[in-house]
Write a protein that holds these residues in place. Sequence first.
Motif, mmCIF file in Angstrom:
data_model
loop_
_atom_site.group_PDB
_atom_site.id
_atom_site.type_symbol
_atom_site.label_atom_id
_atom_site.label_comp_id
_atom_site.label_asym_id
_atom_site.label_seq_id
_atom_site.Cartn_x
_atom_site.Cartn_y
_atom_site.Cartn_z
ATOM 1 N N SER A 200 63.024 27.965 37.788
ATOM 2 C CA SER A 200 61.845 28.403 36.879
ATOM 3 C C SER A 200 61.589 29.790 37.160
ATOM 4 O O SER A 200 61.278 30.386 38.421
ATOM 5 N N GLN A 206 64.578 38.202 34.062
ATOM 6 C CA GLN A 206 65.461 37.918 33.076
ATOM 7 C C GLN A 206 66.701 37.907 33.432
ATOM 8 O O GLN A 206 67.914 38.122 32.686
ATOM 9 N N ARG A 210 68.240 32.390 35.082
ATOM 10 C CA ARG A 210 67.472 31.789 34.046
ATOM 11 C C ARG A 210 68.028 30.763 33.174
ATOM 12 O O ARG A 210 69.258 31.139 32.511
ATOM 13 N N HIS A 211 67.443 29.657 32.813
ATOM 14 C CA HIS A 211 68.126 28.693 31.869
ATOM 15 C C HIS A 211 67.949 29.053 30.523
ATOM 16 O O HIS A 211 67.109 29.679 30.008
ATOM 17 N N THR A 212 69.095 28.621 29.920
ATOM 18 C CA THR A 212 68.865 28.494 28.312
ATOM 19 C C THR A 212 68.992 26.910 27.940
ATOM 20 O O THR A 212 69.138 26.053 28.737
ATOM 21 N N ARG A 247 63.354 20.988 26.695
ATOM 22 C CA ARG A 247 63.469 22.566 26.467
ATOM 23 C C ARG A 247 61.998 23.197 26.403
ATOM 24 O O ARG A 247 62.041 24.112 26.797
ATOM 25 N N GLY A 249 58.716 23.465 28.871
ATOM 26 C CA GLY A 249 58.343 23.350 30.370
ATOM 27 C C GLY A 249 57.372 22.407 30.439
ATOM 28 O O GLY A 249 56.674 21.807 29.753
ATOM 29 N N ASP A 294 56.594 32.176 35.911
ATOM 30 C CA ASP A 294 56.438 32.141 34.545
ATOM 31 C C ASP A 294 56.334 30.794 34.001
ATOM 32 O O ASP A 294 56.878 30.031 33.903
ATOM 33 N N ASP A 297 58.125 28.909 31.617
ATOM 34 C CA ASP A 297 59.409 28.430 32.192
ATOM 35 C C ASP A 297 59.423 27.460 33.459
ATOM 36 O O ASP A 297 60.350 27.296 33.791
ATOM 37 N N CYS A 298 58.345 27.012 33.492
ATOM 38 C CA CYS A 298 57.976 26.212 34.615
ATOM 39 C C CYS A 298 58.717 24.963 34.634
ATOM 40 O O CYS A 298 57.965 24.249 33.738
ATOM 41 N N ARG A 299 59.538 24.487 35.375
ATOM 42 C CA ARG A 299 59.981 23.323 35.612
ATOM 43 C C ARG A 299 60.244 22.728 36.831
ATOM 44 O O ARG A 299 61.232 22.225 37.289
#
Length: 359
Positions: A200, A206, A210-212, A247, A249, A294, A297-299
């Motif tokens: 995350s 960047q 970082r995941h897509t 997809r 978060g 972020d 983007d938090c997982r």
Amino acid sequence: MRIREMARADEKKLKFSELIADPAVRERWEKVRRYFYLRESTYDMTNRCNIRCDGCYYYEGEKQFAAENHDPDAWRRLMREEKARGITFVVLAGAEPSLVPEICRVCFEEMPLGCIATNGFRQIPGDIGYKIHISVWGNDSTSLRIRNAKNLLQKQIGNYGGDARAVFVYTFTRGNIGEAYEVTESLAAHRCMITFNTFSAPVGYQGILRHTEESLRKTRQVMTELLQKFPETVLFSPYNAVAHTHRLGLHDLFSCSYPRMNPSTEIGLGRSFRQYRADLTWDRDVACCVPDTDCADCRHYAAGSAVVTARLYRHVKDHDAFRSWLDYVDTYLAVWVMGYGKGKNLCAHMAAPPEHDLV
Ligand code: SF4
Ligand code: SF4
């Protein structure tokens, strides 16, 4: 620590008594609800780390500049005050708690339930009976590249192989998805337990980790395969895979309940949770278990353990949703609480998060 909402299934189509009519489901419900009293806060034990990783959220934001407090009496006092305000579970974390074992011991003496997040480079003495989460970011060549640490997995296994406190936490980044097979195999061979995390990004990050959407899809597939292949080693469930590789978060899926995203000071984590810096101060405006991450983007597995478990009410609409939620809570307790044993997952397939698609 995290479960606040009461079962109000009778307001929905299914009565709660119908949801728990199956003896296996009822038994699991009775097993997990004994832990609803847990209330967590987190503590930065040091501002130093003995390695330096790309994408570390600790070295973002202000918290890294807090001076370390080395006074055991101050920590003992803090733990007693925390207990007095209802905290029952502590997470000792960033930067690296293994550098101050004597302070960890003081915390354990005052607050017997908790967990230490460490890079596993140094062994934490066996008399500190917290769960120990050891961060793994790939195989040893990736760790050398991303974390500047040589033979890290080998050292981690040497320090914690067969240790009942230890859970290895494999963080899937965009670049290490396939390596999870060899790492899990190696951990299984050394009687180590493993759970999964999803990288995350810290605020503003960047970089290559970082995941897509594509890497999240692959991550879900590998998590699922490993769960099937190593059921005795992997602490996870199909619903964990869904929640942490969607997809969206965690905040968009479930509404984060930590103070940083939750203005309520009346109930739940919004009322009780604090994130103490190394100087024992805290700031409500930035308080969560993974500060300076972020939110979009938090997982993160630590975030999910609070955010998903707190949403019981959303999961009482049908059998699959409720069983999946029970599997998630069962996994969370097995990962975080000493002596709690994970049961067999009740929902073998992936269920979509309430009000959302599966991916
Ligand atoms: S081991 Fe943890 S605290 Fe230390 S640099 Fe890496 S991510 Fe940050
Ligand atoms: S980073 Fe995650 S846990 Fe922290 S406030 Fe944002 S969504 Fe919540």
